[in-house]
Scaffold this active site. Structure first.
Site, PDB file in Angstrom:
ATOM      1  N   LYS A  11       0.824  -1.213   0.000  1.00 56.33           N
ATOM      2  CA  LYS A  11       0.000   0.000   0.000  1.00 56.33           C
ATOM      3  C   LYS A  11       0.863   1.271   0.000  1.00 56.33           C
ATOM      4  CE  LYS A  11      -4.068  -2.078   2.250  1.00 56.33           C
ATOM      5  NZ  LYS A  11      -5.028  -1.927   3.385  1.00 56.33           N
ATOM      6  N   TYR A  51     -12.640  -1.546  -3.400  1.00 51.02           N
ATOM      7  CA  TYR A  51     -13.127  -1.693  -2.023  1.00 51.02           C
ATOM      8  C   TYR A  51     -14.654  -1.553  -1.923  1.00 51.02           C
ATOM      9  CZ  TYR A  51      -8.468  -1.795   0.153  1.00 51.02           C
ATOM     10  OH  TYR A  51      -7.219  -2.149   0.567  1.00 51.02           O
ATOM     11  N   ASN A 114      -1.944   0.358   6.783  1.00 46.56           N
ATOM     12  CA  ASN A 114      -1.449  -0.926   7.301  1.00 46.56           C
ATOM     13  C   ASN A 114      -0.614  -1.728   6.302  1.00 46.56           C
ATOM     14  OD1 ASN A 114      -3.544  -1.698   5.675  1.00 46.56           O
ATOM     15  ND2 ASN A 114      -4.705  -2.770   7.262  1.00 46.56           N
ATOM     16  N   HIS A 117      -2.232  -5.223   1.515  1.00 45.46           N
ATOM     17  CA  HIS A 117      -3.533  -5.870   1.316  1.00 45.46           C
ATOM     18  C   HIS A 117      -3.312  -7.326   0.950  1.00 45.46           C
ATOM     19  CE1 HIS A 117      -7.572  -6.672  -0.333  1.00 45.46           C
ATOM     20  NE2 HIS A 117      -6.934  -7.324  -1.295  1.00 45.46           N
ATOM     21  N   GLU A 128      -9.740 -10.168  -7.654  1.00 50.32           N
ATOM     22  CA  GLU A 128      -8.742  -9.110  -7.458  1.00 50.32           C
ATOM     23  C   GLU A 128      -7.559  -9.271  -8.407  1.00 50.32           C
ATOM     24  OE1 GLU A 128      -7.979  -9.141  -3.224  1.00 50.32           O
ATOM     25  OE2 GLU A 128      -9.984  -8.331  -2.779  1.00 50.32           O
TER      26      GLU A 128
HETATM   27  N1  UDP Z   1      -9.676  -0.084   7.389  1.00 48.50           N
HETATM   28  C1  UDP Z   1      -9.741   1.116   8.074  1.00 48.50           C
HETATM   29  N2  UDP Z   1     -10.433   1.148   9.270  1.00 48.50           N
HETATM   30  C2  UDP Z   1     -11.070   0.059   9.774  1.00 48.50           C
HETATM   31  C3  UDP Z   1     -10.998  -1.149   9.073  1.00 48.50           C
HETATM   32  C4  UDP Z   1     -10.304  -1.190   7.878  1.00 48.50           C
HETATM   33  O1  UDP Z   1      -9.200   2.122   7.634  1.00 48.50           O
HETATM   34  O2  UDP Z   1     -11.659   0.143  10.849  1.00 48.50           O
HETATM   35  C5  UDP Z   1      -8.944  -0.128   6.110  1.00 48.50           C
HETATM   36  C6  UDP Z   1      -7.605  -0.858   6.216  1.00 48.50           C
HETATM   37  O3  UDP Z   1      -6.670  -0.228   5.337  1.00 48.50           O
HETATM   38  C7  UDP Z   1      -7.980  -2.248   5.758  1.00 48.50           C
HETATM   39  C8  UDP Z   1      -8.977  -1.937   4.643  1.00 48.50           C
HETATM   40  O4  UDP Z   1      -9.715  -0.832   5.148  1.00 48.50           O
HETATM   41  O5  UDP Z   1      -6.847  -2.978   5.314  1.00 48.50           O
HETATM   42  C9  UDP Z   1      -9.930  -3.060   4.291  1.00 48.50           C
HETATM   43  O6  UDP Z   1     -10.565  -3.516   5.475  1.00 48.50           O
HETATM   44  P1  UDP Z   1     -10.745  -5.052   5.779  1.00 48.50           P
HETATM   45  O7  UDP Z   1     -11.685  -5.175   6.927  1.00 48.50           O
HETATM   46  O8  UDP Z   1     -11.094  -5.768   4.511  1.00 48.50           O
HETATM   47  O9  UDP Z   1      -9.284  -5.480   6.285  1.00 48.50           O
HETATM   48  P2  UDP Z   1      -8.155  -6.408   5.625  1.00 48.50           P
HETATM   49  O10 UDP Z   1      -8.848  -7.462   4.808  1.00 48.50           O
HETATM   50  O11 UDP Z   1      -7.299  -5.483   4.775  1.00 48.50           O
HETATM   51  O12 UDP Z   1      -7.394  -6.960   6.780  1.00 48.50           O
HETATM   52 MG    MG Z   2     -10.304  -7.297   3.382  1.00 49.74          MG
END
Ligand code: UDP
Ligand code: MG
Length: 135
Positions: A11, A51, A114, A117, A128
């Site tokens: 990212k 997303y 974070n 992805h 994806e």
């Molecule tokens: N994210 C965020 N706040 C939250 C949860 C998720 O900003 O409370 C962002 C974070 O960058 C995350 C992405 O949205 O990686 C997608 O969320 P998901 O729940 O799918 O998490 P992941 O699959 O990436 O662990």
């Molecule tokens: Mg996710």
């Protein structure tokens, strides 16, 4: 076991901190083989599409702003049990909850910024991979 493919994205936060190499080394040490990779900057439209499942979440607009704020590095990774294995390698979404030694524990700044992805299911991995690299 048979090899499986999944999608990872380094990212914009990690790209901006010059962590592409460190994260690739971590992934390779965990047994993943890079099959496709490029650097690009997502448009708002493309980030909203990627997303879309999160469109109603309160963090959606901020997430799209973050993901379009700089270059990112999507890649196709191959390994036995790649989808579940990559989720293990990256750790929990929130780096404070991610296990020691995971990529997010090591390199993420926050729950939003974070570092990486990873596809969350084989079906989403297929979608994806197609999203970035075609069928
Ligand atoms: N994210 C965020 N706040 C939250 C949860 C998720 O900003 O409370 C962002 C974070 O960058 C995350 C992405 O949205 O990686 C997608 O969320 P998901 O729940 O799918 O998490 P992941 O699959 O990436 O662990
Ligand atoms: Mg996710």
């Amino acid at each position: 076991m048979t090899a499986e493919q999944t999608l990872a994205i380094i990212k914009p936060d990690a790209v901006a901190k010059n962590l592409i190499g460190a994260i690739l080394a971590h992934l390779e040490a965990d047994g993943f083989v890079v099959r496709e990779m490029r650097m690009l900057r997502l448009t708002t439209e493309r980030a909203r599409d990627f997303y879309a499942v999160h469109a109603e979440r309160p963090f959606f607009d901020s997430l799209v702003g973050f993901m379009t704020g700089g270059a990112c590095v999507p890649m196709v990774l191959e390994r036995d049990d790649a989808v579940a294995g990559l989720r293990q390698s990256i750790g929990a979404t929130d780096p404070d909850e991610a296990e020691e030694g995971t990529i997010r524990r090591l390199y993420a700044e926050s729950v939003e910024r974070n570092a990486i992805h990873a596809s969350d299911s084989p079906n989403n991995a297929t979608r994806e991979i197609e999203f970035f690299f075609g069928a």
